[in-house]
Motif scaffolding. Structure first.
Motif, PDB file in Angstrom:
ATOM      1  N   ALA A 191       0.857  -1.197   0.000  1.00  0.00           N
ATOM      2  CA  ALA A 191       0.000   0.000   0.000  1.00  0.00           C
ATOM      3  C   ALA A 191       0.888   1.241   0.000  1.00  0.00           C
ATOM      4  CB  ALA A 191      -0.933  -0.012   1.208  1.00  0.00           C
ATOM      5  N   PRO A 192       1.466   1.587  -1.168  1.00  0.00           N
ATOM      6  CA  PRO A 192       2.458   2.668  -1.220  1.00  0.00           C
ATOM      7  C   PRO A 192       1.872   4.055  -1.418  1.00  0.00           C
ATOM      8  CG  PRO A 192       2.292   1.627  -3.356  1.00  0.00           C
ATOM      9  CD  PRO A 192       1.322   0.899  -2.449  1.00  0.00           C
ATOM     10  N   GLY A 193       0.534   4.191  -1.384  1.00  0.00           N
ATOM     11  CA  GLY A 193      -0.096   5.469  -1.704  1.00  0.00           C
ATOM     12  C   GLY A 193      -0.729   5.408  -3.078  1.00  0.00           C
ATOM     13  N   PRO A 194      -1.147   6.544  -3.635  1.00  0.00           N
ATOM     14  CA  PRO A 194      -1.838   6.536  -4.933  1.00  0.00           C
ATOM     15  C   PRO A 194      -1.040   5.817  -6.023  1.00  0.00           C
ATOM     16  CG  PRO A 194      -2.044   8.681  -3.913  1.00  0.00           C
ATOM     17  CD  PRO A 194      -1.080   7.906  -3.058  1.00  0.00           C
ATOM     18  N   ILE A 195      -1.729   4.943  -6.750  1.00  0.00           N
ATOM     19  CA  ILE A 195      -1.114   4.106  -7.778  1.00  0.00           C
ATOM     20  C   ILE A 195      -1.715   4.466  -9.135  1.00  0.00           C
ATOM     21  CG2 ILE A 195      -0.835   1.725  -8.598  1.00  0.00           C
ATOM     22  CD1 ILE A 195      -1.039   0.826  -5.649  1.00  0.00           C
ATOM     23  N   GLY A 196      -0.852   4.519 -10.149  1.00  0.00           N
ATOM     24  CA  GLY A 196      -1.308   4.783 -11.508  1.00  0.00           C
ATOM     25  C   GLY A 196      -1.113   3.616 -12.452  1.00  0.00           C
ATOM     26  N   SER A 197      -0.330   2.614 -12.057  1.00  0.00           N
ATOM     27  CA  SER A 197      -0.175   1.422 -12.892  1.00  0.00           C
ATOM     28  C   SER A 197       0.429   0.292 -12.074  1.00  0.00           C
ATOM     29  CB  SER A 197       0.709   1.694 -14.115  1.00  0.00           C
ATOM     30  OG  SER A 197       2.050   1.937 -13.731  1.00  0.00           O
ATOM     31  N   MET A 198       0.156  -0.935 -12.530  1.00  0.00           N
ATOM     32  CA  MET A 198       0.752  -2.133 -11.944  1.00  0.00           C
ATOM     33  C   MET A 198       0.985  -3.144 -13.047  1.00  0.00           C
ATOM     34  SD  MET A 198      -0.689  -4.769  -9.026  1.00  0.00           S
ATOM     35  CE  MET A 198       0.391  -6.028  -8.321  1.00  0.00           C
ATOM     36  N   PRO A 201       0.332   7.826 -10.279  1.00  0.00           N
ATOM     37  CA  PRO A 201      -0.270   8.575 -11.381  1.00  0.00           C
ATOM     38  C   PRO A 201       0.731   9.592 -11.926  1.00  0.00           C
ATOM     39  CG  PRO A 201      -1.815   8.377  -9.561  1.00  0.00           C
ATOM     40  CD  PRO A 201      -0.500   7.861  -9.054  1.00  0.00           C
ATOM     41  N   GLY A 202       0.920   9.592 -13.224  1.00  0.00           N
ATOM     42  CA  GLY A 202       1.954  10.438 -13.809  1.00  0.00           C
ATOM     43  C   GLY A 202       3.203   9.682 -14.179  1.00  0.00           C
ATOM     44  N   GLY A 203       3.372   8.456 -13.629  1.00  0.00           N
ATOM     45  CA  GLY A 203       4.461   7.594 -14.068  1.00  0.00           C
ATOM     46  C   GLY A 203       5.639   7.462 -13.139  1.00  0.00           C
ATOM     47  N   ARG A 204       5.675   8.174 -12.021  1.00  0.00           N
ATOM     48  CA  ARG A 204       6.817   8.061 -11.116  1.00  0.00           C
ATOM     49  C   ARG A 204       6.870   6.657 -10.519  1.00  0.00           C
ATOM     50  NH1 ARG A 204       7.000   8.520  -5.671  1.00  0.00           N
ATOM     51  NH2 ARG A 204       4.846   9.342  -5.658  1.00  0.00           N
ATOM     52  N   PRO A 205       8.022   5.967 -10.636  1.00  0.00           N
ATOM     53  CA  PRO A 205       8.112   4.607 -10.083  1.00  0.00           C
ATOM     54  C   PRO A 205       7.909   4.599  -8.565  1.00  0.00           C
ATOM     55  CG  PRO A 205       9.897   5.021 -11.624  1.00  0.00           C
ATOM     56  CD  PRO A 205       9.245   6.344 -11.371  1.00  0.00           C
ATOM     57  N   LEU A 206       7.207   3.595  -8.090  1.00  0.00           N
ATOM     58  CA  LEU A 206       7.014   3.392  -6.662  1.00  0.00           C
ATOM     59  C   LEU A 206       7.845   2.205  -6.202  1.00  0.00           C
ATOM     60  CD1 LEU A 206       3.112   3.792  -6.476  1.00  0.00           C
ATOM     61  CD2 LEU A 206       4.828   5.499  -5.831  1.00  0.00           C
ATOM     62  N   GLN A 207       8.234   2.225  -4.951  1.00  0.00           N
ATOM     63  CA  GLN A 207       9.008   1.132  -4.362  1.00  0.00           C
ATOM     64  C   GLN A 207       8.126   0.419  -3.337  1.00  0.00           C
ATOM     65  OE1 GLN A 207      11.981   0.361  -5.597  1.00  0.00           O
ATOM     66  NE2 GLN A 207      11.791   2.115  -6.983  1.00  0.00           N
ATOM     67  N   PRO A 208       7.343  -0.563  -3.773  1.00  0.00           N
ATOM     68  CA  PRO A 208       6.412  -1.214  -2.844  1.00  0.00           C
ATOM     69  C   PRO A 208       7.130  -2.058  -1.809  1.00  0.00           C
ATOM     70  CG  PRO A 208       6.439  -2.379  -4.920  1.00  0.00           C
ATOM     71  CD  PRO A 208       7.280  -1.142  -5.124  1.00  0.00           C
ATOM     72  N   CYS A 209       6.579  -2.083  -0.637  1.00  0.00           N
ATOM     73  CA  CYS A 209       7.038  -2.970   0.425  1.00  0.00           C
ATOM     74  C   CYS A 209       5.990  -4.063   0.584  1.00  0.00           C
ATOM     75  CB  CYS A 209       7.222  -2.189   1.726  1.00  0.00           C
ATOM     76  SG  CYS A 209       7.837  -3.187   3.096  1.00  0.00           S
ATOM     77  N   TRP A 210       6.263  -5.240   0.049  1.00  0.00           N
ATOM     78  CA  TRP A 210       5.291  -6.328   0.046  1.00  0.00           C
ATOM     79  C   TRP A 210       5.252  -7.019   1.407  1.00  0.00           C
ATOM     80  CZ3 TRP A 210       2.079  -6.504  -3.926  1.00  0.00           C
ATOM     81  CH2 TRP A 210       2.493  -6.005  -5.159  1.00  0.00           C
ATOM     82  N   HIS A 211       4.057  -7.377   1.839  1.00  0.00           N
ATOM     83  CA  HIS A 211       3.854  -8.130   3.080  1.00  0.00           C
ATOM     84  C   HIS A 211       3.011  -9.361   2.756  1.00  0.00           C
ATOM     85  CE1 HIS A 211       5.419  -4.891   5.653  1.00  0.00           C
ATOM     86  NE2 HIS A 211       4.779  -4.056   4.858  1.00  0.00           N
ATOM     87  N   GLY A 212       3.503 -10.538   3.139  1.00  0.00           N
ATOM     88  CA  GLY A 212       2.760 -11.759   2.904  1.00  0.00           C
ATOM     89  C   GLY A 212       1.696 -11.994   3.970  1.00  0.00           C
ATOM     90  N   GLU A 213       0.600 -12.595   3.549  1.00  0.00           N
ATOM     91  CA  GLU A 213      -0.489 -12.903   4.480  1.00  0.00           C
ATOM     92  C   GLU A 213      -1.096 -14.253   4.130  1.00  0.00           C
ATOM     93  OE1 GLU A 213      -4.561 -10.895   6.315  1.00  0.00           O
ATOM     94  OE2 GLU A 213      -3.801 -10.213   4.378  1.00  0.00           O
ATOM     95  N   VAL A 214      -1.218 -15.120   5.113  1.00  0.00           N
ATOM     96  CA  VAL A 214      -1.875 -16.417   4.946  1.00  0.00           C
ATOM     97  C   VAL A 214      -3.276 -16.308   5.525  1.00  0.00           C
ATOM     98  CG1 VAL A 214      -1.887 -18.842   5.639  1.00  0.00           C
ATOM     99  CG2 VAL A 214       0.260 -17.730   4.974  1.00  0.00           C
ATOM    100  N   ARG A 215      -4.268 -16.590   4.710  1.00  0.00           N
ATOM    101  CA  ARG A 215      -5.663 -16.488   5.157  1.00  0.00           C
ATOM    102  C   ARG A 215      -6.274 -17.857   5.455  1.00  0.00           C
ATOM    103  NH1 ARG A 215      -8.336 -11.220   2.282  1.00  0.00           N
ATOM    104  NH2 ARG A 215      -6.418 -10.147   1.730  1.00  0.00           N
ATOM    105  N   HIS A 216      -5.763 -18.887   4.806  1.00  0.00           N
ATOM    106  CA  HIS A 216      -6.191 -20.258   5.104  1.00  0.00           C
ATOM    107  C   HIS A 216      -4.937 -21.122   5.189  1.00  0.00           C
ATOM    108  CE1 HIS A 216     -10.529 -21.078   5.338  1.00  0.00           C
ATOM    109  NE2 HIS A 216     -10.640 -19.915   4.737  1.00  0.00           N
TER     110      HIS A 216
END
Length: 335
Positions: free
Chosen positions: A124-131, A287-302
């Motif tokens: 959840a790095p803030g506003p996203i414009g592409s993935m 939005p606008g194209g600036r690269p984001l550096q996501p911090c991924w967090h794993g989650e097990v739901r089952h």
């Protein structure tokens, strides 16, 4: 529960893209030639309307699931009050808010199965414009459930507006790799399919064309903000084609990215894909194209099949799980 042999099931070699009409014929033939299964494990009924389990982890009345052709778009009305489907010829179909959606009952384990996201990674790095994410079609599940056609598996990357908090989002964009049926893929005996998919704040689900793909195919899921409030969802299967459509989402801040494995009507670990999946080249931009550096967090739901994530320094995410119930015996599968 009455089972009929598979002898009447049509053998077919359908085109790479399956239309809604083709899917309807397939599922009708399946129902006539194989079985009709009654009960919560297949189709729930709420208020007299059949409910369809979808890859976003919710159930939708059949009348709130829509199939789009190439070049069509969905314009959402602010506040989740409804949607408008804009056809290729400029025609407009106005749809009111669908109020009968419901979460998939994650307590279905009391019946010996569950339907839920199983394992995911979120950023959840803030506003996203592409993935953009890449992955490979894995080995097929060894089982489709106690009755063929009951279990399904979904693998996808996706974007939401809920700041990465479970249950807080109002919409989702997803290029979905599916095995078996879903609200978008009606054939209960379908193999791997790749479909552009999204759900709006009006509680309606939209499916692009479904692509037939095979183990070992390279896939790319893309979601791109191409104009003000306008997203393109692309399920790109390279030489097999691409499923795409456009969603207009006014007053929505997309701020959460997901990578996930989901299962529907999972009775055993054999219903999961026969091998893990690696999401590579995961790229997010503002939005606008600036690269984001996501911090991924794993989650097990089952935890029943011991799913796990491995997050690499470069942003690649690997997911694995056990595919035999004996290997996962440390977890109670049937409640």
């Amino acid at each position: 529960l009455k089972l009929v042999g598979l002898g009447n099931l049509p053998q077919r070699a359908p085109p790479e893209k399956e239309s809604m009409a083709q899917q309807a014929r397939i599922v009708a033939a399946w129902a006539r030639g194989m079985c009709l299964v009654c009960g919560a494990a297949t189709v729930a009924v709420v208020g007299g309307a059949p409910m369809m389990k979808m890859p976003d982890g919710r159930q939708y009345p059949a009348g709130c699931v829509h199939w789009l052709e190439e070049g069509e778009r969905v314009e959402s009305i602010p506040g989740g009050e409804g949607d408008v489907i804009v056809r290729k010829n400029g025609g407009r179909m106005e749809l009111p808010r669908c109020t009968s959606t419901a979460p998939v009952d994650e307590g279905e384990g009391r019946l010996g199965y569950y339907s839920s996201w199983i394992v995911d990674a979120v950023a959840a790095p803030g506003p996203i414009g592409s993935m953009v994410s890449n992955w490979t079609v894995p080995m097929e599940p060894a089982s489709r459930g106690p009755v063929p056609g009951m279990s399904s598996a979904y693998i996808f990357n996706g974007l939401e507006d809920g700041a990465g908090k479970r249950g807080a989002s109002t919409m989702i964009l997803q290029p979905v790799l599916s095995y078996g049926k879903s609200g978008c893929v009606l054939d209960p005996l379908a193999g791997w399919r790749f479909t552009s998919f999204h759900v709006t704040g009006a509680g309606r689900a939209y499916c692009g064309p479904s692509l037939r793909v095979r183990r070992g195919d390279s896939l790319q899921g893309r979601m791109e903000l191409v104009a003000q409030d306008t997203w393109r969802i692309v399920a790109d299967a390279g030489p097999r084609g691409a499923s795409m459509h456009t969603a207009v989402l006014p007053n929505i801040t997309v701020d959460s990215a997901y990578l996930a494995l989901e299962g529907m009507v999972v009775y055993s670990c054999a219903a999961l894909p026969g091998e893990g999946v690696a999401f590579t080249g995961n790229a997010l931009a503002a939005p606008g194209g600036r690269p984001l550096q996501p911090c991924w967090h794993g989650e097990v739901r089952h935890p029943e099949c011991r799913p796990r994530t491995q997050i690499h320094a470069g942003g690649d995410v690997e997911m694995a799980w056990d595919v035999s119930d004996s290997a996962a015996a440390s977890e109670s599968f049937v409640v």
